[in-house]
Structure formats: structure tokens, C-alpha cells
Motif scaffolding. Structure first.
Motif, PDB file in Angstrom:
ATOM      1  N   PHE A  42       0.655   3.486  -9.108  1.00 50.37           N
ATOM      2  CA  PHE A  42       1.248   2.741  -9.982  1.00 50.37           C
ATOM      3  C   PHE A  42       0.439   1.473 -10.268  1.00 50.37           C
ATOM      4  N   ALA A  43      -0.679   1.485  -9.962  1.00 49.71           N
ATOM      5  CA  ALA A  43      -1.369   0.279  -9.895  1.00 49.71           C
ATOM      6  C   ALA A  43      -1.716   0.025 -11.664  1.00 49.71           C
ATOM      7  N   PRO A  44      -1.642  -1.357 -12.098  1.00 50.21           N
ATOM      8  CA  PRO A  44      -1.653  -1.734 -13.500  1.00 50.21           C
ATOM      9  C   PRO A  44      -3.193  -1.645 -13.746  1.00 50.21           C
ATOM     10  N   PRO A  45      -3.482  -1.422 -15.251  1.00 47.35           N
ATOM     11  CA  PRO A  45      -4.868  -0.992 -15.620  1.00 47.35           C
ATOM     12  C   PRO A  45      -5.874  -2.335 -15.060  1.00 47.35           C
ATOM     13  N   ARG A  47      -6.765  -2.527 -12.162  1.00 49.31           N
ATOM     14  CA  ARG A  47      -6.446  -2.658 -10.435  1.00 49.31           C
ATOM     15  C   ARG A  47      -7.076  -1.439 -10.088  1.00 49.31           C
ATOM     16  N   THR A  49      -6.884   2.198  -7.835  1.00 49.89           N
ATOM     17  CA  THR A  49      -6.069   2.991  -7.908  1.00 49.89           C
ATOM     18  C   THR A  49      -6.350   3.844  -6.316  1.00 49.89           C
ATOM     19  N   ASN A 129       5.802  -1.292  -7.273  1.00 53.37           N
ATOM     20  CA  ASN A 129       6.158  -1.715  -8.649  1.00 53.37           C
ATOM     21  C   ASN A 129       5.382  -2.997  -8.907  1.00 53.37           C
ATOM     22  N   PRO A 130       4.143  -2.818  -9.546  1.00 53.76           N
ATOM     23  CA  PRO A 130       3.514  -3.975  -9.871  1.00 53.76           C
ATOM     24  C   PRO A 130       4.081  -5.175 -10.868  1.00 53.76           C
ATOM     25  N   LEU A 131       5.173  -4.534 -11.740  1.00 55.87           N
ATOM     26  CA  LEU A 131       5.714  -5.636 -12.494  1.00 55.87           C
ATOM     27  C   LEU A 131       6.482  -6.438 -11.711  1.00 55.87           C
ATOM     28  N   LEU A 134       3.756  -9.505 -10.804  1.00 55.33           N
ATOM     29  CA  LEU A 134       2.914  -9.994 -11.788  1.00 55.33           C
ATOM     30  C   LEU A 134       3.438 -10.949 -12.557  1.00 55.33           C
ATOM     31  N   ASP A 139      -2.909 -14.648  -9.827  1.00 54.71           N
ATOM     32  CA  ASP A 139      -3.616 -13.476  -9.345  1.00 54.71           C
ATOM     33  C   ASP A 139      -3.375 -13.561  -7.972  1.00 54.71           C
TER      34      ASP A 139
END
Length: 146
Positions: A42-45, A47, A49, A129-131, A134, A139
Motif C-alpha cells: 500500500f505504499a503511496p506513489p 515510495r 514498494t 495505511n500510509p494515509l 502522511l 517527510d
């Protein structure tokens, strides 16, 4: 650090959590097989994977304590499930702490699918869950953020 080859995947996982709480990143990385693979489905764009090899995992984890100050993995929220493969466990857990840069509380649930061979992590799929962490302009784990 030397880990007995006979250690179970659940025992190794629990030991790894203790090392993370102690901010002993070199010790935690030492639990990995040389060719171990860590994945973040589930890594965000932008980042990573997938990290292949102990050296890549070490580079990724090195700045972790500078960005996330872990206080606890509450035992009441830790469940380690055996699978039909005796080398693999599924761990459900909650990590509690604070984001160092902002001081904001950190409280996140995780699911990890972990395979151990010869007393070392060989595969670790971290479903987080990266959300949950973030924030614009923050950072929290350096250039290879988690």
C-alpha cells in the motif's frame, strides 16, 4: 546479533518488535536473511514498494527513529496467527508513538505477513495505511519514506 536457527517465526517477530521499541535498528536489520525481501503493497506513489536484500532494508530503516518515535506495540492488540506454512505467520498489531517532526501522535494498525527461514526474516509484507501518517510538508522517514 546471533539468532538461534530454531527460533519460531512468532518468537522472531516479537523479538523484532522489542528491538524496534528500543530503537535498535541495526539489531532489527540483523534479524534479516542477506537476501530477504520487504514489501509495502500500500505504499503511496513515489515510495518504495519493494526492498530486496538486507543492505536495502538497512538503508530504508536507518532514519526511522528520527521520524517515528515508537512507544509501544500494545500486547492486547498483538495477534500472531500461524499459517499452513510453518515458516509463515500473519501478525496483527498496533504501533503507538509520535511523529518526531510535528510531535503529532502516531497510532496505527498493521497487518504483516512474515516468513522466516533459518532463524531470519526472508519475506515481510507490511500492510500499513500510509494515509494515517502522511501530512503535507512532513517527510517522516527520509527520502525512502515508509
Amino acid at each position: 546479533m546471533s539468532v538461534p536457527v530454531s527460533i519460531s517465526p512468532a518468537e522472531l517477530y516479537r523479538h523484532g518488535l522489542r528491538l524496534l521499541l528500543a530503537k535498535d535498528i541495526p539489531g532489527w536489520v540483523g534479524l534479516w536473511a542477506e537476501d530477504g525481501v520487504m514489501e509495502f503493497p500500500f505504499a503511496p506513489p513515489g515510495r518504495p514498494t519493494r526492498l530486496a536484500g538486507r543492505a536495502a532494508i538497512a538503508d530504508y530503516m536507518r532514519p526511522y527513529p528520527d521520524h517515528i518515535d515508537l512507544h509501544d506495540f500494545p500486547e492486547a492488540d498483538l495477534r500472531i496467527h500461524r499459517t499452513t506454512d510453518p515458516r509463515t505467520v500473519v501478525a496483527e498489531m498496533r504501533g503507538v508513538g509520535r511523529l518526531v517532526q510535528t510531535g503529532r501522535s502516531f497510532d496505527m494498525t498493521y497487518i504483516a505477513v512474515v516468513t522466516v527461514e533459518g532463524g531470519r526474516f526472508t519475506s515481510y509484507r507490511d500492510y500499513w495505511n500510509p494515509l494515517a501518517v502522511l501530512e503535507p510538508g512532513v517527510d517522516f522517514t527520509g527520502s525512502s519514506s515508509r
